[in-house]
Scaffold this motif. Structure first.
Motif, PDB file in Angstrom:
ATOM      1  N   PHE A  79     -22.232 -49.933  72.693  1.00  0.00           N
ATOM      2  CA  PHE A  79     -22.645 -51.128  72.195  1.00  0.00           C
ATOM      3  C   PHE A  79     -23.358 -50.829  70.939  1.00  0.00           C
ATOM      4  CE2 PHE A  79     -22.886 -54.231  75.934  1.00  0.00           C
ATOM      5  CZ  PHE A  79     -21.619 -53.757  76.274  1.00  0.00           C
ATOM      6  N   ARG A  80     -22.819 -51.847  69.670  1.00  0.00           N
ATOM      7  CA  ARG A  80     -23.530 -51.478  68.558  1.00  0.00           C
ATOM      8  C   ARG A  80     -23.690 -52.997  67.753  1.00  0.00           C
ATOM      9  NH1 ARG A  80     -24.220 -47.117  70.239  1.00  0.00           N
ATOM     10  NH2 ARG A  80     -23.938 -45.089  69.353  1.00  0.00           N
ATOM     11  N   ALA A  81     -24.326 -52.966  66.802  1.00  0.00           N
ATOM     12  CA  ALA A  81     -24.442 -54.149  65.857  1.00  0.00           C
ATOM     13  C   ALA A  81     -23.944 -53.901  64.474  1.00  0.00           C
ATOM     14  CB  ALA A  81     -25.593 -54.739  66.108  1.00  0.00           C
ATOM     15  N   GLN A  82     -23.582 -54.659  63.983  1.00  0.00           N
ATOM     16  CA  GLN A  82     -23.075 -54.459  62.308  1.00  0.00           C
ATOM     17  C   GLN A  82     -23.595 -55.598  61.638  1.00  0.00           C
ATOM     18  OE1 GLN A  82     -18.867 -54.350  61.782  1.00  0.00           O
ATOM     19  NE2 GLN A  82     -18.897 -53.063  60.158  1.00  0.00           N
ATOM     20  N   CYS A  83     -24.126 -55.067  60.498  1.00  0.00           N
ATOM     21  CA  CYS A  83     -24.665 -55.904  59.471  1.00  0.00           C
ATOM     22  C   CYS A  83     -23.567 -56.819  58.877  1.00  0.00           C
ATOM     23  CB  CYS A  83     -25.475 -55.108  58.460  1.00  0.00           C
ATOM     24  SG  CYS A  83     -26.201 -56.131  56.927  1.00  0.00           S
ATOM     25  N   PRO A  84     -23.491 -57.944  58.796  1.00  0.00           N
ATOM     26  CA  PRO A  84     -22.677 -58.783  58.164  1.00  0.00           C
ATOM     27  C   PRO A  84     -22.608 -58.585  56.604  1.00  0.00           C
ATOM     28  CG  PRO A  84     -24.443 -60.241  58.751  1.00  0.00           C
ATOM     29  CD  PRO A  84     -24.765 -58.821  59.249  1.00  0.00           C
ATOM     30  N   ASP A  85     -23.883 -58.308  55.863  1.00  0.00           N
ATOM     31  CA  ASP A  85     -23.697 -58.083  54.501  1.00  0.00           C
ATOM     32  C   ASP A  85     -23.157 -56.623  54.055  1.00  0.00           C
ATOM     33  OD1 ASP A  85     -24.908 -60.638  54.280  1.00  0.00           O
ATOM     34  OD2 ASP A  85     -26.898 -59.910  54.604  1.00  0.00           O
ATOM     35  N   CYS A  86     -23.691 -55.568  54.609  1.00  0.00           N
ATOM     36  CA  CYS A  86     -23.450 -54.368  53.850  1.00  0.00           C
ATOM     37  C   CYS A  86     -22.412 -53.505  55.095  1.00  0.00           C
ATOM     38  CB  CYS A  86     -24.466 -53.410  53.619  1.00  0.00           C
ATOM     39  SG  CYS A  86     -25.503 -53.075  54.986  1.00  0.00           S
ATOM     40  N   ASN A  87     -22.169 -53.923  56.310  1.00  0.00           N
ATOM     41  CA  ASN A  87     -21.308 -53.135  57.444  1.00  0.00           C
ATOM     42  C   ASN A  87     -21.976 -52.253  58.024  1.00  0.00           C
ATOM     43  OD1 ASN A  87     -19.332 -55.327  57.339  1.00  0.00           O
ATOM     44  ND2 ASN A  87     -18.444 -54.234  55.385  1.00  0.00           N
ATOM     45  N   THR A  88     -23.364 -51.944  57.892  1.00  0.00           N
ATOM     46  CA  THR A  88     -23.822 -50.811  58.213  1.00  0.00           C
ATOM     47  C   THR A  88     -23.981 -50.899  59.786  1.00  0.00           C
ATOM     48  OG1 THR A  88     -25.481 -50.594  56.320  1.00  0.00           O
ATOM     49  CG2 THR A  88     -26.348 -49.648  58.453  1.00  0.00           C
ATOM     50  N   VAL A  89     -23.776 -50.015  60.467  1.00  0.00           N
ATOM     51  CA  VAL A  89     -23.604 -50.162  61.968  1.00  0.00           C
ATOM     52  C   VAL A  89     -25.017 -49.700  62.602  1.00  0.00           C
ATOM     53  CG1 VAL A  89     -22.584 -49.109  64.282  1.00  0.00           C
ATOM     54  CG2 VAL A  89     -21.267 -49.463  62.198  1.00  0.00           C
ATOM     55  N   LEU A  90     -25.571 -50.728  63.182  1.00  0.00           N
ATOM     56  CA  LEU A  90     -27.074 -50.513  64.112  1.00  0.00           C
ATOM     57  C   LEU A  90     -27.078 -50.235  65.459  1.00  0.00           C
ATOM     58  CD1 LEU A  90     -28.190 -53.723  61.984  1.00  0.00           C
ATOM     59  CD2 LEU A  90     -28.591 -51.130  61.210  1.00  0.00           C
ATOM     60  N   MET A  91     -28.181 -49.851  65.868  1.00  0.00           N
ATOM     61  CA  MET A  91     -28.210 -49.444  67.401  1.00  0.00           C
ATOM     62  C   MET A  91     -28.027 -50.749  68.340  1.00  0.00           C
ATOM     63  SD  MET A  91     -28.019 -46.250  67.556  1.00  0.00           S
ATOM     64  CE  MET A  91     -28.826 -45.520  69.092  1.00  0.00           C
ATOM     65  N   ASN A  92     -28.520 -51.835  67.842  1.00  0.00           N
ATOM     66  CA  ASN A  92     -28.628 -52.974  68.661  1.00  0.00           C
ATOM     67  C   ASN A  92     -28.836 -54.128  67.697  1.00  0.00           C
ATOM     68  OD1 ASN A  92     -31.508 -53.273  68.512  1.00  0.00           O
ATOM     69  ND2 ASN A  92     -31.666 -51.617  70.128  1.00  0.00           N
ATOM     70  N   GLN A  93     -28.821 -55.576  68.272  1.00  0.00           N
ATOM     71  CA  GLN A  93     -28.854 -56.657  67.693  1.00  0.00           C
ATOM     72  C   GLN A  93     -30.253 -56.788  67.290  1.00  0.00           C
ATOM     73  OE1 GLN A  93     -25.924 -58.470  66.936  1.00  0.00           O
ATOM     74  NE2 GLN A  93     -27.034 -59.871  65.739  1.00  0.00           N
ATOM     75  N   SER A  94     -31.214 -56.447  67.884  1.00  0.00           N
ATOM     76  CA  SER A  94     -32.610 -56.642  67.635  1.00  0.00           C
ATOM     77  C   SER A  94     -32.929 -55.656  66.444  1.00  0.00           C
ATOM     78  CB  SER A  94     -33.377 -56.326  68.902  1.00  0.00           C
ATOM     79  OG  SER A  94     -33.240 -54.913  69.153  1.00  0.00           O
ATOM     80  N   SER A  95     -32.124 -54.928  66.039  1.00  0.00           N
ATOM     81  CA  SER A  95     -32.445 -54.216  64.767  1.00  0.00           C
ATOM     82  C   SER A  95     -32.204 -54.771  63.729  1.00  0.00           C
ATOM     83  CB  SER A  95     -31.865 -52.862  64.845  1.00  0.00           C
ATOM     84  OG  SER A  95     -32.130 -52.076  65.836  1.00  0.00           O
ATOM     85  N   LEU A  96     -31.288 -55.760  63.565  1.00  0.00           N
ATOM     86  CA  LEU A  96     -30.588 -56.676  62.318  1.00  0.00           C
ATOM     87  C   LEU A  96     -31.725 -57.258  61.329  1.00  0.00           C
ATOM     88  CD1 LEU A  96     -28.016 -57.180  60.739  1.00  0.00           C
ATOM     89  CD2 LEU A  96     -27.597 -58.935  62.355  1.00  0.00           C
ATOM     90  N   PRO A  97     -32.663 -57.932  62.030  1.00  0.00           N
ATOM     91  CA  PRO A  97     -33.453 -58.613  61.151  1.00  0.00           C
ATOM     92  C   PRO A  97     -34.522 -57.639  60.034  1.00  0.00           C
ATOM     93  CG  PRO A  97     -33.741 -59.767  63.204  1.00  0.00           C
ATOM     94  CD  PRO A  97     -32.934 -58.570  63.206  1.00  0.00           C
ATOM     95  N   ARG A  98     -34.851 -56.449  60.824  1.00  0.00           N
ATOM     96  CA  ARG A  98     -35.682 -55.536  60.226  1.00  0.00           C
ATOM     97  C   ARG A  98     -34.681 -54.667  59.018  1.00  0.00           C
ATOM     98  NH1 ARG A  98     -37.337 -52.200  64.278  1.00  0.00           N
ATOM     99  NH2 ARG A  98     -35.627 -51.214  64.208  1.00  0.00           N
ATOM    100  N   HIS A  99     -33.591 -54.283  59.535  1.00  0.00           N
ATOM    101  CA  HIS A  99     -32.508 -53.938  58.565  1.00  0.00           C
ATOM    102  C   HIS A  99     -32.400 -54.814  57.375  1.00  0.00           C
ATOM    103  CE1 HIS A  99     -28.935 -52.159  56.998  1.00  0.00           C
ATOM    104  NE2 HIS A  99     -28.365 -53.447  56.961  1.00  0.00           N
ATOM    105  N   LYS A 100     -32.280 -56.073  57.628  1.00  0.00           N
ATOM    106  CA  LYS A 100     -31.741 -56.867  56.351  1.00  0.00           C
ATOM    107  C   LYS A 100     -33.156 -57.061  55.639  1.00  0.00           C
ATOM    108  CE  LYS A 100     -28.192 -60.081  58.234  1.00  0.00           C
ATOM    109  NZ  LYS A 100     -27.872 -61.448  58.464  1.00  0.00           N
ATOM    110  N   ARG A 101     -34.214 -57.002  56.211  1.00  0.00           N
ATOM    111  CA  ARG A 101     -35.518 -57.217  55.416  1.00  0.00           C
ATOM    112  C   ARG A 101     -35.789 -55.669  54.534  1.00  0.00           C
ATOM    113  NH1 ARG A 101     -39.201 -57.379  59.383  1.00  0.00           N
ATOM    114  NH2 ARG A 101     -39.610 -55.147  59.234  1.00  0.00           N
ATOM    115  N   ASP A 102     -35.708 -54.749  55.238  1.00  0.00           N
ATOM    116  CA  ASP A 102     -35.976 -53.436  54.462  1.00  0.00           C
ATOM    117  C   ASP A 102     -34.783 -52.586  54.052  1.00  0.00           C
ATOM    118  OD1 ASP A 102     -38.517 -54.223  55.361  1.00  0.00           O
ATOM    119  OD2 ASP A 102     -38.329 -52.909  57.155  1.00  0.00           O
TER     120      ASP A 102
END
Length: 111
Positions: A79-102
């Motif tokens: 399972f992975r999560a993807q940033c809707p803005d830049c398409n970066t693949v993240l380890m999980n959905q809970s990483s998305l807010p921090r990714h978007k912020r930083d």
């Protein structure tokens, strides 16, 4: 199978409702042994409070249930999560807010 295809597939069934599942498995040519795969149930907490990964050959230990579930979903199920803005693949959905912020490159360009 796309949703439209699934809709046509379901509508093509003309038998009794209770026989649909058997018909669908045969029609889709899914092997009968797939019917007997047990669902994944995470193991209970160990006596010492640790949560063990139960994947065959994996000896990872976690201090909380969420850590074990995140590990299992990413490492063993892929399972992975993807940033809707830049398409970066993240380890999980809970990483998305921090990714978007930083770290989101699209958000940094917009600033």
């Amino acid at each position: 199978m796309a949703p439209e295809e699934w809709g046509r597939f379901v509508q093509s069934y003309v038998g009794r409702p209770e026989d649909f599942e058997t018909w669908a498995w045969k029609k889709l040519k899914i092997p009968e042994e797939m019917l007997y795969i047990a669902p994944y149930e995470p193991p209970p907490r160990q006596v010492n409070g640790d949560f063990l990964c139960t994947y065959h050959g994996c000896f990872n230990v976690y201090k909380n249930k969420q850590g074990r579930e995140n590990h299992f979903n990413v490492a063993h199920l892929g399972f992975r999560a993807q940033c809707p803005d830049c398409n970066t693949v993240l380890m999980n959905q809970s990483s998305l807010p921090r990714h978007k912020r930083d770290n989101c490159t699209m958000r940094k360009k917009a600033q």
